[in-house]
Design a protein around this motif. Structure first.
Motif, PDB file in Angstrom:
ATOM      1  N   THR A 175       0.797  -1.234   0.000  1.00 28.89           N
ATOM      2  CA  THR A 175       0.000   0.000   0.000  1.00 28.89           C
ATOM      3  C   THR A 175       0.826   1.278   0.000  1.00 28.89           C
ATOM      4  O   THR A 175       0.267   2.374  -0.004  1.00 28.89           O
ATOM      5  N   PRO A 193      -5.371  -1.724   0.458  1.00 26.97           N
ATOM      6  CA  PRO A 193      -5.299  -0.493  -0.334  1.00 26.97           C
ATOM      7  C   PRO A 193      -6.492   0.435  -0.099  1.00 26.97           C
ATOM      8  O   PRO A 193      -6.329   1.653  -0.030  1.00 26.97           O
ATOM      9  N   ALA A 194      -7.685  -0.131   0.065  1.00 27.75           N
ATOM     10  CA  ALA A 194      -8.878   0.698   0.257  1.00 27.75           C
ATOM     11  C   ALA A 194      -8.833   1.437   1.588  1.00 27.75           C
ATOM     12  O   ALA A 194      -9.180   2.622   1.671  1.00 27.75           O
ATOM     13  N   ARG A 196      -6.044   4.150   1.689  1.00 27.39           N
ATOM     14  CA  ARG A 196      -6.415   5.394   1.006  1.00 27.39           C
ATOM     15  C   ARG A 196      -7.120   6.361   1.960  1.00 27.39           C
ATOM     16  O   ARG A 196      -6.989   7.580   1.831  1.00 27.39           O
ATOM     17  N   ARG A 223      -4.526   8.190   3.878  1.00 27.62           N
ATOM     18  CA  ARG A 223      -3.920   9.257   3.075  1.00 27.62           C
ATOM     19  C   ARG A 223      -4.840  10.472   2.975  1.00 27.62           C
ATOM     20  O   ARG A 223      -4.369  11.609   2.971  1.00 27.62           O
ATOM     21  N   LEU A 224      -6.149  10.255   2.883  1.00 29.22           N
ATOM     22  CA  LEU A 224      -7.095  11.370   2.867  1.00 29.22           C
ATOM     23  C   LEU A 224      -6.934  12.213   4.132  1.00 29.22           C
ATOM     24  O   LEU A 224      -6.906  13.448   4.077  1.00 29.22           O
ATOM     25  N   ALA A 259     -15.261   6.192   3.604  1.00 27.01           N
ATOM     26  CA  ALA A 259     -14.366   6.922   2.709  1.00 27.01           C
ATOM     27  C   ALA A 259     -15.059   8.138   2.112  1.00 27.01           C
ATOM     28  O   ALA A 259     -14.475   9.242   2.059  1.00 27.01           O
TER      29      ALA A 259
END
Length: 291
Positions: free
Chosen positions: A110, A169-170, A173, A176-177, A267
């Motif tokens: 990731t 990975p989901a 993310r 990272r947001l 998300a």
């Protein structure tokens, strides 16, 4: 002693009390060892290699005990996204891993790695580093007398709990947001807003599956007692406004959790909220601007 102070397990049989009663916060020999390990983080630059720790047989035994118990509890109470990520997570069951051991595999999966922390890290550094794929993690192990709960993050929480997340990975993310928002914000109160929604999602978030609350957050994934009592706290629908006005205490069981219908909802809701933040956002959300 107030009601909120009674929500920390302080004995191996689960008796609740004030966090200061937990042996991890009062045993002199444990605290000496914990401080010696944590001291290595002084002056550490984000991304630099972490020095290796030579763990004692007792510390290794604590890791194995907790890992075994958590593996069973997660299987019963964690959401499907977590269980899928757990199958790929490069976290060993038989020994305490060094940061680099897990981080090398996470980077391939990731783009994330661990960077060294000695304890609680300031919001700007802790959250902002996620934008570049760094997650701050400590190296010390929780107290052996109460191995299934710790009133502060330890290597089990950071490397096992968050290591599961960062194998997906989901989910990575979403980290990272959060990091990208924190990196562009300087106002301390707005950074605290980012920290609050991080707490109620990536640390203590819940997903509803077939009408049943299932653990998503890393703090739940690393606390055997808490993950097994999801019927006890008040579980509210995912709501950013409510998160920003709900108090919490990092040292004990949480009285309020927030639940999403699926990982995509987490998300999407976070992305919408975080994208609109700037240094003047505090008053717009009913928070006083920092002095």
């Amino acid at each position: 002693m107030g009601e909120r102070a009674l929500h920390t397990p302080v004995t191996a049989d689960g008796r609740l009390g004030a966090a200061v009663e937990h042996p991890g916060l009062r045993d002199p020999s444990y605290l000496h060892r914990r401080r010696a390990i944590a001291a290595r983080a002084a002056g550490h630059r984000v991304g630099d290699p972490a020095p290796a720790v030579e763990y004692s047989p007792g510390e290794e035994r604590t890791w194995r005990t907790v890992h075994r118990a958590l593996w069973t509890a997660q299987g019963l109470h964690a959401c499907r996204a977590v269980l899928d990520a757990r199958e790929q997570a490069p976290v060993p069951a038989d020994h305490i891993p060094q940061h680099a051991e897990v981080g090398a595999e996470l980077r391939r999966m990731t783009g994330f790695r661990f960077t060294l922390a000695g304890g609680v890290v300031a919001n700007k550094r802790f959250l902002g580093s996620m934008a570049d794929g760094y997650f701050h993690a400590v190296q010390f192990v929780r107290h052996p007398a109460v191995p299934l709960f710790t009133p502060e993050p330890d290597v089990v929480h950071d490397v096992f709990g968050h290591g599961i997340h960062l194998s997906s990975p989901a989910i990575a993310r979403i980290y990272r947001l959060v990091g990208e928002a924190a990196r562009r914000i300087d106002d301390p109160d707005v950074l605290q807003m980012v920290s609050d929604v991080y707490w109620f999602t990536l640390e203590y978030g819940v997903l509803q599956e077939d009408g049943v609350p299932k653990a998503f957050g890393a703090a739940l994934l690393s606390s055997c007692g808490e993950i097994g009592r999801l019927n006890r706290p008040a579980i509210r629908p995912l709501d950013i406004g409510a998160m920003l006005t709900t108090p919490y205490d990092i040292t004990g069981y949480q009285p309020v959790l927030f639940s999403a219908r699926c990982l995509h909802e987490v998300a999407d809701v976070l992305a919408g909220f975080l994208a609109a933040l700037d240094d003047g956002s505090a008053p717009r959300h009913g928070r006083p601007a920092a002095a």
